[in-house]
Design a protein around this motif. Structure first.
Motif, PDB file in Angstrom:
ATOM      1  N   SER A 214      37.399  38.420  27.027  1.00  0.00           N
ATOM      2  CA  SER A 214      36.107  39.173  27.515  1.00  0.00           C
ATOM      3  C   SER A 214      35.987  38.174  29.069  1.00  0.00           C
ATOM      4  CB  SER A 214      35.736  39.779  26.737  1.00  0.00           C
ATOM      5  OG  SER A 214      35.460  38.381  25.931  1.00  0.00           O
ATOM      6  N   MET A 215      34.374  38.213  29.679  1.00  0.00           N
ATOM      7  CA  MET A 215      33.984  37.705  30.476  1.00  0.00           C
ATOM      8  C   MET A 215      32.352  37.201  29.645  1.00  0.00           C
ATOM      9  SD  MET A 215      34.664  39.252  34.317  1.00  0.00           S
ATOM     10  CE  MET A 215      35.035  38.365  34.823  1.00  0.00           C
ATOM     11  N   THR A 216      31.983  36.098  29.936  1.00  0.00           N
ATOM     12  CA  THR A 216      29.822  35.843  29.916  1.00  0.00           C
ATOM     13  C   THR A 216      29.653  36.164  30.245  1.00  0.00           C
ATOM     14  OG1 THR A 216      30.053  33.588  30.294  1.00  0.00           O
ATOM     15  CG2 THR A 216      31.523  33.825  28.406  1.00  0.00           C
ATOM     16  N   GLU A 217      28.139  36.330  30.486  1.00  0.00           N
ATOM     17  CA  GLU A 217      26.874  36.648  31.631  1.00  0.00           C
ATOM     18  C   GLU A 217      26.965  35.746  32.663  1.00  0.00           C
ATOM     19  OE1 GLU A 217      24.022  38.914  33.613  1.00  0.00           O
ATOM     20  OE2 GLU A 217      26.249  39.843  32.318  1.00  0.00           O
ATOM     21  N   ALA A 218      27.037  34.189  31.992  1.00  0.00           N
ATOM     22  CA  ALA A 218      28.029  33.739  32.875  1.00  0.00           C
ATOM     23  C   ALA A 218      28.888  33.493  33.983  1.00  0.00           C
ATOM     24  CB  ALA A 218      27.024  32.178  32.457  1.00  0.00           C
ATOM     25  N   GLU A 219      29.988  34.112  33.647  1.00  0.00           N
ATOM     26  CA  GLU A 219      30.828  34.094  34.745  1.00  0.00           C
ATOM     27  C   GLU A 219      31.134  34.744  36.028  1.00  0.00           C
ATOM     28  OE1 GLU A 219      35.677  34.287  34.100  1.00  0.00           O
ATOM     29  OE2 GLU A 219      34.494  34.525  32.360  1.00  0.00           O
ATOM     30  N   TYR A 220      31.288  34.888  36.697  1.00  0.00           N
ATOM     31  CA  TYR A 220      30.977  35.062  38.249  1.00  0.00           C
ATOM     32  C   TYR A 220      32.782  34.171  39.044  1.00  0.00           C
ATOM     33  CZ  TYR A 220      26.079  35.893  37.531  1.00  0.00           C
ATOM     34  OH  TYR A 220      24.837  36.583  37.167  1.00  0.00           O
ATOM     35  N   GLY A 221      33.074  33.437  38.688  1.00  0.00           N
ATOM     36  CA  GLY A 221      34.392  33.543  39.655  1.00  0.00           C
ATOM     37  C   GLY A 221      36.417  33.714  38.809  1.00  0.00           C
ATOM     38  N   ARG A 222      36.205  35.079  37.999  1.00  0.00           N
ATOM     39  CA  ARG A 222      37.214  35.742  37.656  1.00  0.00           C
ATOM     40  C   ARG A 222      38.225  36.163  38.474  1.00  0.00           C
ATOM     41  NH1 ARG A 222      38.489  37.522  31.711  1.00  0.00           N
ATOM     42  NH2 ARG A 222      36.644  36.223  31.789  1.00  0.00           N
ATOM     43  N   ARG A 223      38.940  36.576  38.950  1.00  0.00           N
ATOM     44  CA  ARG A 223      39.979  37.419  39.763  1.00  0.00           C
ATOM     45  C   ARG A 223      41.547  38.132  39.218  1.00  0.00           C
ATOM     46  NH1 ARG A 223      42.250  36.639  46.040  1.00  0.00           N
ATOM     47  NH2 ARG A 223      43.472  38.359  45.969  1.00  0.00           N
ATOM     48  N   MET A 224      41.338  39.062  38.837  1.00  0.00           N
ATOM     49  CA  MET A 224      42.477  39.700  37.880  1.00  0.00           C
ATOM     50  C   MET A 224      43.145  40.796  38.456  1.00  0.00           C
ATOM     51  SD  MET A 224      39.588  40.446  34.907  1.00  0.00           S
ATOM     52  CE  MET A 224      38.436  40.668  35.348  1.00  0.00           C
ATOM     53  N   THR A 225      44.608  40.223  39.075  1.00  0.00           N
ATOM     54  CA  THR A 225      45.397  40.852  39.788  1.00  0.00           C
ATOM     55  C   THR A 225      46.565  41.653  39.204  1.00  0.00           C
ATOM     56  OG1 THR A 225      45.122  39.296  41.882  1.00  0.00           O
ATOM     57  CG2 THR A 225      46.337  40.708  41.504  1.00  0.00           C
ATOM     58  N   VAL A 226      46.199  43.066  38.794  1.00  0.00           N
ATOM     59  CA  VAL A 226      47.328  43.842  37.633  1.00  0.00           C
ATOM     60  C   VAL A 226      48.681  44.440  39.112  1.00  0.00           C
ATOM     61  CG1 VAL A 226      47.569  45.032  36.859  1.00  0.00           C
ATOM     62  CG2 VAL A 226      45.863  44.606  36.779  1.00  0.00           C
ATOM     63  N   HIS A 227      49.322  44.397  39.090  1.00  0.00           N
ATOM     64  CA  HIS A 227      50.465  44.348  40.582  1.00  0.00           C
ATOM     65  C   HIS A 227      51.407  45.216  39.195  1.00  0.00           C
ATOM     66  CE1 HIS A 227      53.079  44.351  43.635  1.00  0.00           C
ATOM     67  NE2 HIS A 227      54.065  44.159  42.827  1.00  0.00           N
ATOM     68  N   PHE A 228      52.139  45.868  39.988  1.00  0.00           N
ATOM     69  CA  PHE A 228      53.375  47.260  40.149  1.00  0.00           C
ATOM     70  C   PHE A 228      54.151  46.815  41.339  1.00  0.00           C
ATOM     71  CE2 PHE A 228      49.171  48.586  37.277  1.00  0.00           C
ATOM     72  CZ  PHE A 228      49.782  49.524  36.469  1.00  0.00           C
ATOM     73  N   ASP A 229      54.808  46.712  40.717  1.00  0.00           N
ATOM     74  CA  ASP A 229      56.458  46.478  41.420  1.00  0.00           C
ATOM     75  C   ASP A 229      57.131  47.401  41.722  1.00  0.00           C
ATOM     76  OD1 ASP A 229      58.355  46.934  39.558  1.00  0.00           O
ATOM     77  OD2 ASP A 229      58.791  44.678  39.609  1.00  0.00           O
ATOM     78  N   ASP A 230      58.071  47.626  42.440  1.00  0.00           N
ATOM     79  CA  ASP A 230      58.714  49.125  43.096  1.00  0.00           C
ATOM     80  C   ASP A 230      59.375  49.955  42.033  1.00  0.00           C
ATOM     81  OD1 ASP A 230      57.802  49.078  45.345  1.00  0.00           O
ATOM     82  OD2 ASP A 230      59.961  47.892  46.145  1.00  0.00           O
ATOM     83  N   ASP A 231      59.349  48.622  41.224  1.00  0.00           N
ATOM     84  CA  ASP A 231      60.457  49.022  39.433  1.00  0.00           C
ATOM     85  C   ASP A 231      59.479  49.926  38.496  1.00  0.00           C
ATOM     86  OD1 ASP A 231      62.592  49.122  40.618  1.00  0.00           O
ATOM     87  OD2 ASP A 231      62.351  46.904  40.100  1.00  0.00           O
ATOM     88  N   GLY A 232      58.313  49.717  38.864  1.00  0.00           N
ATOM     89  CA  GLY A 232      57.138  49.986  37.672  1.00  0.00           C
ATOM     90  C   GLY A 232      57.053  48.825  36.930  1.00  0.00           C
ATOM     91  N   ASP A 233      57.650  48.152  37.342  1.00  0.00           N
ATOM     92  CA  ASP A 233      57.147  46.891  36.153  1.00  0.00           C
ATOM     93  C   ASP A 233      55.474  46.373  36.503  1.00  0.00           C
ATOM     94  OD1 ASP A 233      59.411  46.906  35.380  1.00  0.00           O
ATOM     95  OD2 ASP A 233      60.032  45.257  36.460  1.00  0.00           O
ATOM     96  N   VAL A 234      55.189  45.751  35.791  1.00  0.00           N
ATOM     97  CA  VAL A 234      53.620  45.302  35.130  1.00  0.00           C
ATOM     98  C   VAL A 234      53.402  44.127  35.423  1.00  0.00           C
ATOM     99  CG1 VAL A 234      52.948  45.949  33.406  1.00  0.00           C
ATOM    100  CG2 VAL A 234      51.168  45.943  34.919  1.00  0.00           C
ATOM    101  N   THR A 235      52.355  43.164  36.058  1.00  0.00           N
ATOM    102  CA  THR A 235      52.132  41.640  35.922  1.00  0.00           C
ATOM    103  C   THR A 235      51.011  41.386  35.932  1.00  0.00           C
ATOM    104  OG1 THR A 235      53.980  41.428  37.182  1.00  0.00           O
ATOM    105  CG2 THR A 235      52.919  39.347  36.929  1.00  0.00           C
ATOM    106  N   LEU A 236      50.246  41.177  35.883  1.00  0.00           N
ATOM    107  CA  LEU A 236      48.638  40.181  34.939  1.00  0.00           C
ATOM    108  C   LEU A 236      48.324  39.067  36.344  1.00  0.00           C
ATOM    109  CD1 LEU A 236      45.463  40.719  34.909  1.00  0.00           C
ATOM    110  CD2 LEU A 236      46.536  39.565  32.455  1.00  0.00           C
ATOM    111  N   LEU A 237      48.109  38.286  36.810  1.00  0.00           N
ATOM    112  CA  LEU A 237      47.905  37.664  37.415  1.00  0.00           C
ATOM    113  C   LEU A 237      45.995  36.845  36.950  1.00  0.00           C
ATOM    114  CD1 LEU A 237      48.849  34.602  38.393  1.00  0.00           C
ATOM    115  CD2 LEU A 237      48.505  35.473  40.701  1.00  0.00           C
ATOM    116  N   VAL A 238      45.688  36.274  36.694  1.00  0.00           N
ATOM    117  CA  VAL A 238      44.495  35.853  36.367  1.00  0.00           C
ATOM    118  C   VAL A 238      44.357  34.741  36.955  1.00  0.00           C
ATOM    119  CG1 VAL A 238      42.758  35.209  34.958  1.00  0.00           C
ATOM    120  CG2 VAL A 238      44.510  36.479  34.501  1.00  0.00           C
ATOM    121  N   ALA A 239      43.170  34.425  37.796  1.00  0.00           N
ATOM    122  CA  ALA A 239      43.112  33.187  39.291  1.00  0.00           C
ATOM    123  C   ALA A 239      41.302  33.166  39.092  1.00  0.00           C
ATOM    124  CB  ALA A 239      43.736  33.163  39.957  1.00  0.00           C
ATOM    125  N   PRO A 240      41.344  31.646  40.109  1.00  0.00           N
ATOM    126  CA  PRO A 240      39.792  31.537  40.274  1.00  0.00           C
ATOM    127  C   PRO A 240      39.196  32.311  41.346  1.00  0.00           C
ATOM    128  CG  PRO A 240      41.114  29.791  40.064  1.00  0.00           C
ATOM    129  CD  PRO A 240      42.165  30.790  39.903  1.00  0.00           C
TER     130      PRO A 240
END
Length: 176
Positions: free
Chosen positions: A147-173
């Motif tokens: 979860s995020m706090t009310e003070a957090e603005y700096g998170r990027r969540m990237t959800v990638h589905f590849d050609d085979d349907g496999d999913v990856t989550l990348l959390v980065a600033p």
């Protein structure tokens, strides 16, 4: 029963059982799509219901657009609030897109299902709020997202589905 037929039947049964045992989402094979989910950038104090972005928030929104400049952004989503629209606007403008508004109160699993049904390739930006962005990412990937706090603005969540349907989550600033 023919041996080859029994073997094929066995493999089909095992594949079905493996699919049932997995908690991974089933997606169309041959479709690669990336969802970038962020919370709106820094908001100004004052108007408690619909505040605009601060100068720092506007800079973050432009940095987000710059970070997506080399990608094939095919859609940009935002709630109707000024702060989310203003965060989404630079990316939409850079890719010649309109910002599509979604209901902030819509259940995140329904939104995720709509996004997955609608988009099969390219990159989709989704701008939400501290109480929805992690849940949207979690609904897309079928995984746990902090979860995020009310003070957090700096998170990027990237959800990638590849050609085979496999999913990856990348959390980065998120860029500044």
């Amino acid at each position: 029963m023919h041996t080859g037929f029994r073997f094929a039947l066995l493999l089909s049964t095992l594949a079905i059982l493996a699919g049932c045992a997995s908690n991974a989402r089933v997606v169309d094979a041959g479709s690669a799509v990336t969802f970038v989910v962020v919370r709106h950038a820094e908001k100004a104090a004052g108007d408690a219901e619909d505040p605009p972005l601060t100068a720092e928030g506007e800079a973050r929104a432009r940095a987000l657009a710059d970070s997506l400049a080399g990608t094939d952004v095919v859609a940009v989503y935002s709630t109707a609030f000024q702060r989310t629209r203003s965060t989404a606007a630079p990316t939409a403008a850079a890719h010649g897109l309109a910002v599509t508004t979604y209901d902030a109160k819509q259940p995140t699993d329904a939104l995720a299902a709509t996004l997955r049904r609608t988009h099969h390739s390219g990159t989709v930006l989704v701008v939400g709020h501290s109480n929805t962005a992690p849940a949207i990412a979690a609904a897309l990937c079928g995984c746990d997202v902090a979860s995020m706090t009310e003070a957090e603005y700096g998170r990027r969540m990237t959800v990638h589905f590849d050609d085979d349907g496999d999913v990856t989550l990348l959390v980065a600033p998120l860029p500044r």
